[in-house]
Design a protein around this motif. Sequence first.
Motif, mmCIF file in Angstrom:
data_model
loop_
_atom_site.group_PDB
_atom_site.id
_atom_site.type_symbol
_atom_site.label_atom_id
_atom_site.label_comp_id
_atom_site.label_asym_id
_atom_site.label_seq_id
_atom_site.Cartn_x
_atom_site.Cartn_y
_atom_site.Cartn_z
ATOM 1 N N ARG A 224 2.977 -11.880 2.926
ATOM 2 C CA ARG A 224 2.950 -11.932 1.390
ATOM 3 C C ARG A 224 1.799 -10.584 1.180
ATOM 4 N NH1 ARG A 224 3.272 -16.091 4.418
ATOM 5 N NH2 ARG A 224 1.834 -17.461 3.090
ATOM 6 N N ILE A 225 1.909 -9.611 0.269
ATOM 7 C CA ILE A 225 0.724 -8.892 -0.083
ATOM 8 C C ILE A 225 0.598 -8.951 -1.716
ATOM 9 C CG2 ILE A 225 0.194 -6.317 -0.354
ATOM 10 C CD1 ILE A 225 1.504 -5.782 2.301
ATOM 11 N N ILE A 226 -0.770 -9.378 -2.012
ATOM 12 C CA ILE A 226 -0.993 -9.386 -3.452
ATOM 13 C C ILE A 226 -1.542 -8.117 -3.788
ATOM 14 C CG2 ILE A 226 -2.271 -10.602 -5.152
ATOM 15 C CD1 ILE A 226 -2.131 -12.440 -2.033
ATOM 16 N N THR B 116 -7.596 12.934 -8.705
ATOM 17 C CA THR B 116 -6.886 13.760 -9.901
ATOM 18 C C THR B 116 -5.704 14.341 -9.001
ATOM 19 O OG1 THR B 116 -8.204 15.497 -8.682
ATOM 20 C CG2 THR B 116 -9.269 14.433 -10.510
ATOM 21 N N THR B 117 -5.338 13.659 -8.053
ATOM 22 C CA THR B 117 -4.067 13.890 -7.442
ATOM 23 C C THR B 117 -3.232 12.728 -7.700
ATOM 24 O OG1 THR B 117 -4.989 13.216 -5.519
ATOM 25 C CG2 THR B 117 -4.756 15.687 -5.751
ATOM 26 N N PRO B 118 -1.729 12.615 -7.461
ATOM 27 C CA PRO B 118 -1.003 11.537 -7.709
ATOM 28 C C PRO B 118 -1.654 10.463 -6.619
ATOM 29 C CG PRO B 118 0.482 13.312 -7.378
ATOM 30 C CD PRO B 118 -0.963 13.864 -7.096
ATOM 31 N N VAL B 119 -1.474 9.173 -7.054
ATOM 32 C CA VAL B 119 -1.620 8.079 -6.366
ATOM 33 C C VAL B 119 -1.037 8.071 -4.826
ATOM 34 C CG1 VAL B 119 -1.121 5.578 -5.907
ATOM 35 C CG2 VAL B 119 -2.272 6.507 -8.335
ATOM 36 N N GLN B 120 -1.799 7.849 -3.988
ATOM 37 C CA GLN B 120 -1.231 7.721 -2.568
ATOM 38 C C GLN B 120 -0.140 6.459 -2.343
ATOM 39 O OE1 GLN B 120 -4.444 7.886 0.345
ATOM 40 N NE2 GLN B 120 -3.107 7.135 2.064
ATOM 41 N N GLY B 121 1.069 6.977 -2.101
ATOM 42 C CA GLY B 121 1.886 5.605 -2.063
ATOM 43 C C GLY B 121 1.654 5.102 -0.560
ATOM 44 N N PRO B 122 2.147 3.632 -0.312
ATOM 45 C CA PRO B 122 2.022 3.227 1.044
ATOM 46 C C PRO B 122 3.103 3.516 1.938
ATOM 47 C CG PRO B 122 2.619 1.641 -0.673
ATOM 48 C CD PRO B 122 2.258 2.976 -1.477
ATOM 49 N N LYS B 123 2.871 4.696 2.826
ATOM 50 C CA LYS B 123 3.947 5.235 3.459
ATOM 51 C C LYS B 123 4.387 4.463 4.579
ATOM 52 C CE LYS B 123 1.142 7.622 7.073
ATOM 53 N NZ LYS B 123 -0.263 7.081 6.933
ATOM 54 N N ASN B 124 3.831 3.147 4.882
ATOM 55 C CA ASN B 124 4.182 2.173 5.820
ATOM 56 C C ASN B 124 5.022 1.003 4.890
ATOM 57 O OD1 ASN B 124 3.352 3.504 8.255
ATOM 58 N ND2 ASN B 124 1.401 2.512 8.150
ATOM 59 N N TYR B 125 5.422 1.485 3.776
ATOM 60 C CA TYR B 125 5.978 0.296 3.236
ATOM 61 C C TYR B 125 7.381 -0.235 3.651
ATOM 62 C CZ TYR B 125 10.180 2.587 1.049
ATOM 63 O OH TYR B 125 11.274 3.588 0.833
ATOM 64 N N LEU B 126 8.032 0.400 4.570
ATOM 65 C CA LEU B 126 9.299 -0.087 5.333
ATOM 66 C C LEU B 126 8.882 -1.119 6.278
ATOM 67 C CD1 LEU B 126 11.505 2.954 5.739
ATOM 68 C CD2 LEU B 126 11.989 1.073 4.236
ATOM 69 N N SER B 127 7.504 -1.491 6.630
ATOM 70 C CA SER B 127 7.339 -2.605 7.429
ATOM 71 C C SER B 127 7.677 -4.063 6.260
ATOM 72 C CB SER B 127 5.580 -2.669 7.460
ATOM 73 O OG SER B 127 5.275 -3.853 8.042
ATOM 74 N N LEU B 128 7.594 -3.758 5.157
ATOM 75 C CA LEU B 128 7.935 -4.979 4.352
ATOM 76 C C LEU B 128 9.742 -5.402 4.786
ATOM 77 C CD1 LEU B 128 7.063 -3.890 0.673
ATOM 78 C CD2 LEU B 128 5.932 -5.407 2.190
ATOM 79 N N LEU B 129 10.393 -4.455 4.883
ATOM 80 C CA LEU B 129 11.929 -4.602 5.512
ATOM 81 C C LEU B 129 11.793 -5.217 7.075
ATOM 82 C CD1 LEU B 129 14.676 -2.232 5.352
ATOM 83 C CD2 LEU B 129 14.433 -3.658 7.269
ATOM 84 N N VAL B 130 10.939 -4.786 7.979
ATOM 85 C CA VAL B 130 11.093 -5.136 9.401
ATOM 86 C C VAL B 130 10.642 -6.381 9.264
ATOM 87 C CG1 VAL B 130 10.044 -4.563 11.289
ATOM 88 C CG2 VAL B 130 10.723 -2.649 10.026
ATOM 89 N N ASN B 131 9.575 -6.627 8.394
ATOM 90 C CA ASN B 131 8.980 -8.156 8.750
ATOM 91 C C ASN B 131 9.230 -9.204 7.517
ATOM 92 O OD1 ASN B 131 7.215 -7.638 10.842
ATOM 93 N ND2 ASN B 131 6.231 -5.990 9.517
ATOM 94 N N ARG B 132 10.231 -8.899 6.737
ATOM 95 C CA ARG B 132 10.680 -9.668 5.649
ATOM 96 C C ARG B 132 9.636 -10.107 4.966
ATOM 97 N NH1 ARG B 132 12.909 -8.932 10.895
ATOM 98 N NH2 ARG B 132 14.889 -10.465 11.176
ATOM 99 N N ALA B 133 8.893 -8.939 4.438
ATOM 100 C CA ALA B 133 7.760 -9.361 3.613
ATOM 101 C C ALA B 133 7.850 -8.833 2.322
ATOM 102 C CB ALA B 133 6.275 -8.557 4.288
ATOM 103 N N ARG B 134 6.953 -9.408 1.418
ATOM 104 C CA ARG B 134 6.853 -8.932 0.092
ATOM 105 C C ARG B 134 5.531 -8.285 -0.528
ATOM 106 N NH1 ARG B 134 7.135 -14.793 -1.464
ATOM 107 N NH2 ARG B 134 4.963 -15.335 -2.481
ATOM 108 N N MET B 135 5.654 -7.525 -1.540
ATOM 109 C CA MET B 135 4.428 -7.141 -2.027
ATOM 110 C C MET B 135 4.685 -7.266 -3.364
ATOM 111 S SD MET B 135 3.727 -3.073 -2.137
ATOM 112 C CE MET B 135 2.889 -2.904 -0.320
ATOM 113 N N GLN B 136 3.427 -8.210 -4.040
ATOM 114 C CA GLN B 136 3.925 -8.412 -5.688
ATOM 115 C C GLN B 136 2.525 -8.179 -6.402
ATOM 116 O OE1 GLN B 136 5.743 -12.338 -5.509
ATOM 117 N NE2 GLN B 136 5.389 -12.451 -8.043
#
Lengths: 345, 345
Positions: B249-251, B262-282
């Motif tokens: 679980r990620i809070i 001053t550039t766009p927010v850096q999105g988490p490029k490893n977010y597919l780890s949520l899939l592999v690990n059946r994890a959630r980000m909330q």
Amino acid sequence: MNAIASTTNHQVRLAQRPVGLPTRENWSFTTEPVAQPPESGVLVKTLSLSLDPAMRGWMNDAKSYIAPVGIGEVMRAGGIGKVVASRNPKFAVGDLVSAALGVQEYMTIPEDQFKRVSLFKIDSRLGTPGQWLNVLGMPGMTGYFGLLDIGEPKAGETVVVSGAAGAVGQTVGQLAKIKGCRVVGIAGGPAKCEWVVNELGFDACIDYKAGNVKAALKEHCPKGVDIYFDNVGGDILDDVLARLARGARIIICGAISQYNNTTPVQGPKNYLSLLVNRARMQGMVVFDYADRFPVAVAELAGYLREGRMKSREDVVQGLETFPEALNKLFKGENFGKLVLQVAAD
Amino acid sequence: MNAIASTTNHQVRLAQRPVGLPTRENWSFTTEPVAQPPESGVLVKTLSLSLDPAMRGWMNDAKSYIAPVGIGEVMRAGGIGKVVASRNPKFAVGDLVSAALGVQEYMTIPEDQFKRVSLFKIDSRLGTPGQWLNVLGMPGMTGYFGLLDIGEPKAGETVVVSGAAGAVGQTVGQLAKIKGCRVVGIAGGPAKCEWVVNELGFDACIDYKAGNVKAALKEHCPKGVDIYFDNVGGDILDDVLARLARGARIIICGAISQYNNTTPVQGPKNYLSLLVNRARMQGMVVFDYADRFPVAVAELAGYLREGRMKSREDVVQGLETFPEALNKLFKGENFGKLVLQVAAD
């Protein structure tokens, strides 16, 4: 024991790990004699194989929810086959079965491998072999448990699903409609969008190839997005993140837009929308729900029987077309669940 | 009714919306006469103000969980003050109160605004005014409900918290230890890391300024990360995503590394780890838990009293130093909860 028609098993093996979109050079075409089953085993003839976006991930040498396919191994694939020889009392010649048959014409399965390859008899009264690879197969199970267990839809909520004309998307959208939700699909091109709305009964479908997904989401989701079932990742995920309703749930099922990247995965730069909207983004792997598959199959087969749910398969013929057939997925060329028919019966 | 010492209220107002790190030009310093309270209202003298990363977001003209501060308005800030005049029987002169006082020396609060500014008397037996801005204030409430309600920690799990020496991080890490977890902090520089381990009792602390957070996470989280409480976003979020345990679980509490982009927010490029690990980000917003604050305050005050929890405030003096004081947060220069002391009593 039974005689079988052919004595040669044609196979497709992983020859090289691809960089970007797989090419024909990444595959090798091999043959070996068809092996008769050992004591208590069966021999299955492949009829149809399921071609899935996840297969691209299995080709990479990376830790994931399942081991990569090794170089030189027969490519992993789920399929429907027919028992052509059996030394096991639970299976008779002629039985239709589902199993991880691999991209090959025949699979000899010793009894101690039945569980590993998820071998089970399919009930042709519940659905056609194509439906058993689609709504009643892994895509259907993925849509069912992802939507219901992770998404927790409530009647009246707005559900958005990408890859709406694909295998998982069909099930998700139709099931969400049955559960009383407003459903907006995202698909590529007017033909898919029309089918999704007119045949499957979605409330709307956004053609991402027409551009401006963001404005279309605003139009079709005036109260925001309560559930997003994401099969694609990339820019569309960011567009939906910017449109979340308070307390939204995002199911991360896949990210087909990113699988053939030769650059790092595009992270969702709008992820802080999760904070603003007290929303969650959660990943799932369908195998975790295996012990509840029968419940889902019974429910979905009921909807098929009652005509409340439809399914569409995009069938490509011939084992030798596998490399190009698989790539249809990544080019968005498949319309419905992509199936490779290896033998007619 | 009571006489008050000063008749002039010094204020800091938002003059311009910043691009990147705020500068002194973004603020204006104004004065106005101190207004006596209307019938049933109170006049509060500001003692200390809470300086929080979230304030940077309030300066942007963007939809969020709370309206932006308007140009020309007194900058929003929570604080501790003393009632110096009261026409309300529930408040007596001399009472210490918590409220969204704003960056100013005095606030006149009519009764119909008590709820909007979250005015309440603080109990000085439970904690010092500094602690009421820290463990017993919004940072503590954020840590408490984020960790317990979203994180759902179980004894033996590994909890990682970034901004470990900051206000929220202190509470999260110490509370996770009390709940039986293994706790790894991430902070900038050896002094903060030593304090977090030696004084607060974390199991380890990773100095992100020393580089290679990924290797350090591997060393200190051999079984993976079950809970990540994220205050920073950016590269560190990606490093932790790459180290998730199954079912993690990620809070998402904040992303201080991104607030002055001053550039766009850096999105988490490893977010597919949520899939592999059946994890959630909330995501979470502390105000949602307001009706349960008393329960959390009682529990946390108990830990403070028993010496099971410590708190550290980094106190900067003087309303006129507000612009530079706030920026300490974004430069990682604060050590503990950053507080602006406006008046000693």
